[in-house]
Design a protein around this motif. Structure first.
Motif, PDB file in Angstrom:
ATOM      1  N   ASP A  74       0.798  -1.233   0.000  1.00  0.00           N
ATOM      2  CA  ASP A  74       0.000   0.000   0.000  1.00  0.00           C
ATOM      3  C   ASP A  74       0.829   1.280   0.000  1.00  0.00           C
ATOM      4  N   HIS A  93       3.221  -5.335   3.121  1.00  0.00           N
ATOM      5  CA  HIS A  93       2.235  -6.169   3.811  1.00  0.00           C
ATOM      6  C   HIS A  93       2.088  -7.511   3.099  1.00  0.00           C
ATOM      7  N   HIS A 134       0.523  -6.395  13.673  1.00  0.00           N
ATOM      8  CA  HIS A 134       1.461  -6.576  12.557  1.00  0.00           C
ATOM      9  C   HIS A 134       2.814  -7.050  13.055  1.00  0.00           C
ATOM     10  N   ARG A 156      -7.693 -11.255   1.259  1.00  0.00           N
ATOM     11  CA  ARG A 156      -7.864  -9.816   1.028  1.00  0.00           C
ATOM     12  C   ARG A 156      -8.963  -9.473   0.030  1.00  0.00           C
ATOM     13  N   ARG A 189     -12.476  -9.953   1.563  1.00  0.00           N
ATOM     14  CA  ARG A 189     -12.649  -8.884   2.565  1.00  0.00           C
ATOM     15  C   ARG A 189     -12.908  -7.542   1.884  1.00  0.00           C
ATOM     16  N   SER A 223      -5.839  -3.182   0.107  1.00  0.00           N
ATOM     17  CA  SER A 223      -5.869  -2.883   1.535  1.00  0.00           C
ATOM     18  C   SER A 223      -6.799  -1.711   1.811  1.00  0.00           C
ATOM     19  N   ARG A 224      -7.005  -1.478   3.077  1.00  0.00           N
ATOM     20  CA  ARG A 224      -7.836  -0.334   3.473  1.00  0.00           C
ATOM     21  C   ARG A 224      -7.265   0.978   2.928  1.00  0.00           C
ATOM     22  N   THR A 225      -5.917   1.016   2.803  1.00  0.00           N
ATOM     23  CA  THR A 225      -5.282   2.236   2.285  1.00  0.00           C
ATOM     24  C   THR A 225      -5.800   2.571   0.884  1.00  0.00           C
ATOM     25  N   MET A 233      -6.062  10.955   5.045  1.00  0.00           N
ATOM     26  CA  MET A 233      -6.071   9.564   5.510  1.00  0.00           C
ATOM     27  C   MET A 233      -6.667   9.438   6.910  1.00  0.00           C
ATOM     28  N   LYS A 234      -6.214  10.297   7.799  1.00  0.00           N
ATOM     29  CA  LYS A 234      -6.647  10.210   9.195  1.00  0.00           C
ATOM     30  C   LYS A 234      -8.180  10.279   9.252  1.00  0.00           C
ATOM     31  N   PHE A 244      -9.983   7.072   7.792  1.00  0.00           N
ATOM     32  CA  PHE A 244      -9.920   5.936   8.704  1.00  0.00           C
ATOM     33  C   PHE A 244     -10.872   6.151   9.873  1.00  0.00           C
ATOM     34  N   TRP A 261      -6.734 -12.898  10.167  1.00  0.00           N
ATOM     35  CA  TRP A 261      -5.449 -13.008   9.477  1.00  0.00           C
ATOM     36  C   TRP A 261      -4.711 -14.231  10.022  1.00  0.00           C
ATOM     37  N   ARG A 308       0.134   1.088  18.509  1.00  0.00           N
ATOM     38  CA  ARG A 308      -1.026   1.365  17.662  1.00  0.00           C
ATOM     39  C   ARG A 308      -2.226   0.474  17.963  1.00  0.00           C
ATOM     40  N   HIS A 367       4.933   5.257   3.665  1.00  0.00           N
ATOM     41  CA  HIS A 367       4.057   4.764   2.591  1.00  0.00           C
ATOM     42  C   HIS A 367       4.079   5.688   1.372  1.00  0.00           C
TER      43      HIS A 367
HETATM   44  P1  AMP Z   1      -5.176  -3.427   5.928  1.00  0.00           P
HETATM   45  O1  AMP Z   1      -3.936  -4.282   5.937  1.00  0.00           O
HETATM   46  O2  AMP Z   1      -5.965  -3.555   4.680  1.00  0.00           O
HETATM   47  O3  AMP Z   1      -6.012  -3.598   7.168  1.00  0.00           O
HETATM   48  O4  AMP Z   1      -4.675  -1.918   5.919  1.00  0.00           O
HETATM   49  C1  AMP Z   1      -3.841  -1.475   6.945  1.00  0.00           C
HETATM   50  C2  AMP Z   1      -3.109  -0.231   6.517  1.00  0.00           C
HETATM   51  O5  AMP Z   1      -3.958   0.879   6.601  1.00  0.00           O
HETATM   52  C3  AMP Z   1      -1.944   0.089   7.441  1.00  0.00           C
HETATM   53  O6  AMP Z   1      -0.809  -0.614   7.075  1.00  0.00           O
HETATM   54  C4  AMP Z   1      -1.781   1.559   7.219  1.00  0.00           C
HETATM   55  O7  AMP Z   1      -1.023   1.781   6.057  1.00  0.00           O
HETATM   56  C5  AMP Z   1      -3.191   2.016   6.954  1.00  0.00           C
HETATM   57  N1  AMP Z   1      -3.805   2.589   8.172  1.00  0.00           N
HETATM   58  C6  AMP Z   1      -4.380   1.943   9.192  1.00  0.00           C
HETATM   59  N2  AMP Z   1      -4.871   2.808  10.101  1.00  0.00           N
HETATM   60  C7  AMP Z   1      -4.595   4.038   9.627  1.00  0.00           C
HETATM   61  C8  AMP Z   1      -4.842   5.369  10.079  1.00  0.00           C
HETATM   62  N3  AMP Z   1      -5.506   5.589  11.226  1.00  0.00           N
HETATM   63  N4  AMP Z   1      -4.400   6.380   9.328  1.00  0.00           N
HETATM   64  C9  AMP Z   1      -3.757   6.172   8.159  1.00  0.00           C
HETATM   65  N5  AMP Z   1      -3.482   4.940   7.681  1.00  0.00           N
HETATM   66  C10 AMP Z   1      -3.908   3.898   8.386  1.00  0.00           C
END
Ligand code: AMP
Ligand code: MN
Ligand code: MN
Ligand code: MN
Length: 279
Positions: free
Chosen positions: A16, A41, A77, A101, A104, A135-137, A152-153, A156, A172, A196, A252
């Motif tokens: 990501d 990742h 992680h 992934r 999901r 990914s969520r990113t 981003m903040k 999320f 996972w 975190r 990132h």
């Molecule tokens: P995933 O593996 O799909 O759950 O995505 C996780 C990724 O989302 C992390 O490695 C970060 O790069 C990003 N991420 C998670 N939480 C946050 C946040 N609060 N702000 C910005 N990026 C985040």
């Protein structure tokens, strides 16, 4: 600034991040990094390109990976450093983790559609470079591109964390599996950004004890994913458990990450760095 800027956590477009492995290495070099680990990742596909590029620019390269784990119902992680990227056990394990992934992401897309982002899945896919490593990113980048969140903040907080409309529960790897895959590939296991996780002090202690019992070697202390006020707390925990300490930006991309390469302070001097004896 330490004499050697050692940065053992970063991401490329293989997961990501926004920079391709070679460009990431060049950027780290330009920012003064001497030793760099790429830790995408659940994926090691970028390591060959990064290593070749590091050779070219005179940067010492550490092959790494960041494995997604579920522990106590939370995502944790685990970074593997100095892994053999050709190790079959590791490759099979990562493939298994990655396979979760896409389903999901489809579920996230379904939920986000209900929350008013009709094409979130397709939109997120447009930001993915490595098929399957969604990914969520990538969802966050799509949502920002719609103009409905500023950064981003904000995405999320509003959409992508537990309890919010775009968050899909997921299982996972197990902690024991991730550590075993890393060790099987000759690597060192590191708990990424322990500050975190949404774990109570007690649960965090249990997780770290279990990680220690599994033979886990280190925790990240100085990371771009910790607020500077957290560095001392995790230094104390590293001393308490007898863990080596790691340091890395968790970079990132420029403009997206909290810190860029070359911006973190050194590790507290009394800690044993995870890289002790490596060079
Ligand atoms: P995933 O593996 O799909 O759950 O995505 C996780 C990724 O989302 C992390 O490695 C970060 O790069 C990003 N991420 C998670 N939480 C946050 C946040 N609060 N702000 C910005 N990026 C985040
Ligand atoms: Mn990430
Ligand atoms: Mn992480
Ligand atoms: Mn990371």
């Amino acid at each position: 600034m330490p004499a050697l800027d050692i940065d053992l956590h970063s991401h490329s477009t293989i997961s990501d991040g926004t920079m391709q492995p070679a460009a990431l290495v060049a950027h780290a070099k330009a920012r003064g990094v001497s030793v760099l680990a790429l830790t995408d990742h659940d994926e090691v596909r970028g390591l060959e390109e990064a290593a070749a590029s590091a050779d070219g620019v005179g940067l010492r390269f550490i092959p790494g990976v960041e494995i997604s784990v579920t522990w106590g119902g939370q995502t944790v992680h685990i970074v593997g450093l100095r892994i053999d990227p050709d190790n079959q056990g590791l490759l099979h394990g990562l493939e298994q983790v990655r396979s979760g992934r896409l389903p999901r992401a489809r579920e996230m897309g379904r939920q986000l559609a209900l929350a008013g982002f009709p094409d979130a899945y397709e939109g997120a896919l447009r930001f993915v470079s490595n098929p399957g490593l969604i990914s969520r990113t990538h969802f966050a980048r799509h949502i920002i591109s719609t103009g409905r969140c500023a950064n981003m903040k904000q995405v999320f907080e509003r959409y992508l964390v537990a309890g919010k409309p775009g968050y899909a529960e997921h299982s996972w790897a197990k902690l024991s599996e991730a550590v075993a895959w890393i060790h099987g590939a000759g690597g060192v296991a590191v708990v990424a950004h322990p500050g975190r996780y949404r774990l109570t002090e007690l649960a965090l202690g249990e997780m770290l004890s279990e990680f220690k019992q599994l033979g886990g070697e280190a925790i990240e202390v100085v990371t771009g994913s910790h607020a500077p006020e957290q560095f001392a707390r995790f230094a104390t925990l590293a001393r308490h458990y007898g863990f080596r300490a790691s340091r890395g930006s968790d970079f990132h991309g420029t403009g997206e990450s909290r810190v860029d390469f070359g911006e973190l302070p050194p590790l507290p001097g009394d800690l044993t760095p995870v890289w002790q004896g490596w060079f």
